[in-house]
Design an enzyme around this catalytic site. Sequence first.
Site, PDB file in Angstrom:
ATOM      1  CD  GLN A 195      -2.727   1.147   2.548  1.00 53.43           C
ATOM      2  OE1 GLN A 195      -3.677   0.393   2.562  1.00 53.43           O
ATOM      3  NE2 GLN A 195      -2.402   1.904   3.576  1.00 53.43           N
ATOM      4  CD  GLU A 250      -2.406   7.658   2.823  1.00 58.66           C
ATOM      5  OE1 GLU A 250      -1.247   7.931   3.188  1.00 58.66           O
ATOM      6  OE2 GLU A 250      -3.114   6.833   3.422  1.00 58.66           O
ATOM      7  CG  ASP A 271       0.723   0.494   5.798  1.00 59.60           C
ATOM      8  OD1 ASP A 271       0.660  -0.715   6.108  1.00 59.60           O
ATOM      9  OD2 ASP A 271      -0.202   1.308   6.002  1.00 59.60           O
ATOM     10  CG  ASP A 309      -3.073   0.825  10.408  1.00 62.79           C
ATOM     11  OD1 ASP A 309      -4.002   1.138  11.161  1.00 62.79           O
ATOM     12  OD2 ASP A 309      -3.050   1.174   9.206  1.00 62.79           O
ATOM     13  CE  LYS A 352      -4.314   4.721   9.973  1.00 60.07           C
ATOM     14  NZ  LYS A 352      -4.675   3.493   9.198  1.00 60.07           N
TER      15      LYS A 352
HETATM   16  P1  PGA Z   1      -6.320   4.049   5.543  1.00 61.01           P
HETATM   17  O1  PGA Z   1      -4.782   3.947   5.162  1.00 61.01           O
HETATM   18  O2  PGA Z   1      -6.566   5.394   6.101  1.00 61.01           O
HETATM   19  O3  PGA Z   1      -7.017   3.806   4.226  1.00 61.01           O
HETATM   20  O4  PGA Z   1      -6.577   2.961   6.544  1.00 61.01           O
HETATM   21  C1  PGA Z   1      -3.758   4.384   6.006  1.00 61.01           C
HETATM   22  C2  PGA Z   1      -2.975   3.226   6.576  1.00 61.01           C
HETATM   23  O5  PGA Z   1      -3.256   2.053   6.289  1.00 61.01           O
HETATM   24  O6  PGA Z   1      -2.069   3.452   7.360  1.00 61.01           O
HETATM   25 ZN    ZN Z   2      -1.633   1.128   7.590  1.00 64.49          ZN
END
Ligand code: PGA
Ligand code: ZN
Length: 428
Positions: A164, A206, A243, A313, A338
Amino acid sequence: MSMNIETVTGRRVWDSRGRPTVEVDVTLAGGARGRAIAPAGASTGSGEAVDLRDRGASQSGMDVTRALAGIADEIAPALAGMDAADQAAVDRRMIDLDGTPNKSRLGGNALIATSMAVAHAAAAGAGLPLWRYLAGDNAPGALPLPEIQIFGGGAHAGRRIDIQDLMVIAVGASDFATALDWTADVYRAAGKLMAERGKLSGVADEGGFWPLFDSNEEALSTLLRAIERSGHRPGEDVAISLDIAASEFGENGSYRLDRENRTLDRAGMADMLLEWTKRYPIVSIEDPLAEDDEAGLVEFTRAAGPTLQIIGDDFLVTNAARVRHAASVGACNAVLIKPNQAGTLTETRAALEAAREAGYSAVVSARSGETEDVTIVHLAVGWNVPQLKVGSFTRSERMAKWNEGLRLAEQLPTGGELPPRASLPWKV
Ligand code: PGA
Ligand code: ZN
């Protein structure tokens, strides 16, 4: 000045993916105001607080009118008159009101926007910048070391590559501004390299380049070349951070790499990543294995040893109990923080405290769906979190956060200083 909450007002605004999201304004009886906007993930962990979306015809089911109705009908009256300075009580009241384990009734989006707006209002009422207010009696932190995306993949780029995020960390930078300068150099070098090779296909969610690579490893080798071309020393000045977001393509210990048309088992997946860490200057890997693969994460953490940062995460979802459990079995050595995964600031803080008690490092993180809201930069500084990840080095929902860091450097007694490198979990 009275810190009692007078009004809580929701508003429908738009995020960086063009989807509706929730903004909340809070006013205090003394006149202070606070505002915050909920972000949204795409590669969400199954244990996260759930956003309340309408699931109707409007905006492909993504609309948030039910979340806004909950704020107007239930949250605003419940919080009216409460002390905004008592964040724990405010958050507890919302958690009780919602009544579900995953905040699905009133919505994690409604709760986190309200929770953050209350903190902003309380800081304004106290006449302090948010970072200062959040630090309380503790010394605020240094600015966090940035982790910045160069290539996007996975769920953020139509699964063009399986992994990702390919990011850089300016491990050798002397201060926050220099870390940004070096990252900008790498970002530009990567763009040129890709344009020359016909590998460029716009930008991912992003803001990192959306690459036309034929394999995951081609992404890694191109990133290494981009660092070299930028004139910075790979590993010493600028290192690589990944990630994998493995929950997106792994389940029951089986990992399907579509781009390479092969399926790996748990050991095969771990071996591939460990091999990469030998050949590339990688200092950090997030979600190397899927959220349901605790045994794999324990083995990987043991095999990688203490020199690689391994961030949970999807596996930890900013949840204190999960962090404590992970520490008890030895899975990961760092936690992604988060706020909207937890749903309130109080629970976010608890996850961070659990990480500290476990000796885990922490990274405050944005989501793939973001806005101009810069609250998380203040959280990182106020709560003394050593690292920050907000996506790429383009697009203003990302740059708003990096730019806020530059402003905070002017306010902090330590200036633009970064945390001592010895406090971070990797060795370069
Ligand atoms: P997400 O991606 O906000 O789509 O979860 C960010 C991440 O995986 O760190
Ligand atoms: Zn992540």
